[in-house]
Design a protein around this motif. Structure first.
Motif, PDB file in Angstrom:
ATOM      1  N   UNK A 221       0.833  -1.204   0.200  1.00 60.10           N
ATOM      2  CA  UNK A 221       0.072   0.047  -0.141  1.00 60.10           C
ATOM      3  C   UNK A 221       0.886   1.417   0.117  1.00 60.10           C
ATOM      4  N   UNK A 222       2.180   1.288   0.312  1.00 62.06           N
ATOM      5  CA  UNK A 222       2.839   2.579   0.296  1.00 62.06           C
ATOM      6  C   UNK A 222       3.640   2.515  -1.011  1.00 62.06           C
ATOM      7  N   UNK A 223       3.411   2.000  -2.023  1.00 63.56           N
ATOM      8  CA  UNK A 223       4.004   2.102  -3.230  1.00 63.56           C
ATOM      9  C   UNK A 223       3.012   2.682  -4.415  1.00 63.56           C
TER      10      UNK A 223
ATOM     11  N   UNK B 250      -2.928   9.366  -2.090  1.00 61.62           N
ATOM     12  CA  UNK B 250      -4.196   9.571  -2.499  1.00 61.62           C
ATOM     13  C   UNK B 250      -5.048   8.918  -3.300  1.00 61.62           C
ATOM     14  N   UNK B 251      -4.212   7.975  -4.212  1.00 63.46           N
ATOM     15  CA  UNK B 251      -5.018   7.296  -5.159  1.00 63.46           C
ATOM     16  C   UNK B 251      -5.310   7.799  -6.385  1.00 63.46           C
ATOM     17  N   UNK B 252      -4.425   9.029  -6.518  1.00 61.32           N
ATOM     18  CA  UNK B 252      -4.607   9.677  -7.784  1.00 61.32           C
ATOM     19  C   UNK B 252      -4.205   8.849  -9.052  1.00 61.32           C
ATOM     20  N   UNK B 253      -4.952   9.055 -10.254  1.00 62.56           N
ATOM     21  CA  UNK B 253      -4.564   8.395 -11.262  1.00 62.56           C
ATOM     22  C   UNK B 253      -4.177   9.358 -12.527  1.00 62.56           C
ATOM     23  N   UNK B 254      -3.108   8.919 -13.412  1.00 61.70           N
ATOM     24  CA  UNK B 254      -2.789   9.769 -14.570  1.00 61.70           C
ATOM     25  C   UNK B 254      -2.772   8.739 -15.651  1.00 61.70           C
TER      26      UNK B 254
ATOM     27  N   UNK C  69      -6.623   1.985 -14.484  1.00 62.93           N
ATOM     28  CA  UNK C  69      -5.699   1.510 -13.249  1.00 62.93           C
ATOM     29  C   UNK C  69      -6.344   1.529 -12.112  1.00 62.93           C
ATOM     30  N   UNK C  70      -6.251   0.437 -11.198  1.00 64.87           N
ATOM     31  CA  UNK C  70      -6.630   0.326 -10.100  1.00 64.87           C
ATOM     32  C   UNK C  70      -5.918  -0.692  -9.229  1.00 64.87           C
ATOM     33  N   UNK C  71      -6.246  -0.747  -7.833  1.00 66.55           N
ATOM     34  CA  UNK C  71      -5.307  -1.781  -7.123  1.00 66.55           C
ATOM     35  C   UNK C  71      -6.271  -2.175  -5.932  1.00 66.55           C
ATOM     36  N   UNK C  72      -5.836  -3.272  -5.472  1.00 69.29           N
ATOM     37  CA  UNK C  72      -6.457  -4.417  -4.461  1.00 69.29           C
ATOM     38  C   UNK C  72      -5.209  -4.366  -3.410  1.00 69.29           C
ATOM     39  N   UNK C  73      -5.213  -3.339  -2.455  1.00 69.40           N
ATOM     40  CA  UNK C  73      -4.121  -3.676  -1.642  1.00 69.40           C
ATOM     41  C   UNK C  73      -4.108  -4.851  -0.718  1.00 69.40           C
ATOM     42  N   UNK C  74      -5.389  -5.309  -0.265  1.00 69.08           N
ATOM     43  CA  UNK C  74      -5.495  -6.755   0.096  1.00 69.08           C
ATOM     44  C   UNK C  74      -4.824  -7.876  -0.451  1.00 69.08           C
ATOM     45  N   UNK C  75      -4.916  -7.528  -1.875  1.00 73.42           N
ATOM     46  CA  UNK C  75      -4.341  -8.669  -2.738  1.00 73.42           C
ATOM     47  C   UNK C  75      -3.069  -8.403  -3.374  1.00 73.42           C
ATOM     48  N   UNK C  76      -2.589  -7.158  -2.745  1.00 74.50           N
ATOM     49  CA  UNK C  76      -1.153  -6.851  -3.214  1.00 74.50           C
ATOM     50  C   UNK C  76      -0.874  -6.956  -4.771  1.00 74.50           C
TER      51      UNK C  76
END
Length: 124
Positions: free
Chosen positions: A30-32, A55-59, A70-77
């Motif tokens: 989550x820190x990346x 902030x979860x900002x996307x470009x 682009x999206x992420x799921x921190x629980x699944x790395x």
């Protein structure tokens, strides 16, 4: 140290969709800040999308804006790249990249860790 493994590439017809995944090792995913880049044959690696850690900002690159997400799921790395309305010019090897506490950089040199890449081929 983090290891990145991309998956989800393949052959798709023009107008089709693919979802790429990038699985990261480690407990501080989550820190990346996570980015996606691509490299077509004979061309330089180029920025596609980035998602900041804080902030979860996307470009997005102009060439993919409105088609890729682009999206992420921190629980699944895991970070994802949903690609819709694919075009032949999207054909490339796609790489994910990571930068701890990174800003939302579009530059290759800003990222410390890279995956091995996954091939995306879009036929016309």
């Amino acid at each position: 140290q983090v290891q990145l493994v991309e998956s989800g590439g393949g052959l798709v017809q023009s107008g089709g969709s693919l979802r790429l995944s990038c699985a990261a090792s480690g407990r501080t995913f989550s820190t990346y800040t996570m980015g996606w880049f691509r490299q077509a044959p004979g061309k330089e690696r180029q920025f596609v999308a980035v998602l900041t850690w804080s902030s979860g900002t996307t470009y997005y690159a102009d060439s993919v804006k409105g088609r890729f997400t682009i999206s992420r799921d921190n629980s699944k790395n895991t970070v994802y790249l949903q690609m819709n309305s694919l075009k032949p010019e999207d054909t490339a090897v796609y790489y994910c990249a990571a930068k701890k506490y990174g800003l939302g950089s579009l530059e290759i040199y800003a990222y410390d860790y890279w995956g091995q890449g996954t091939q995306v081929t879009v036929s016309s």
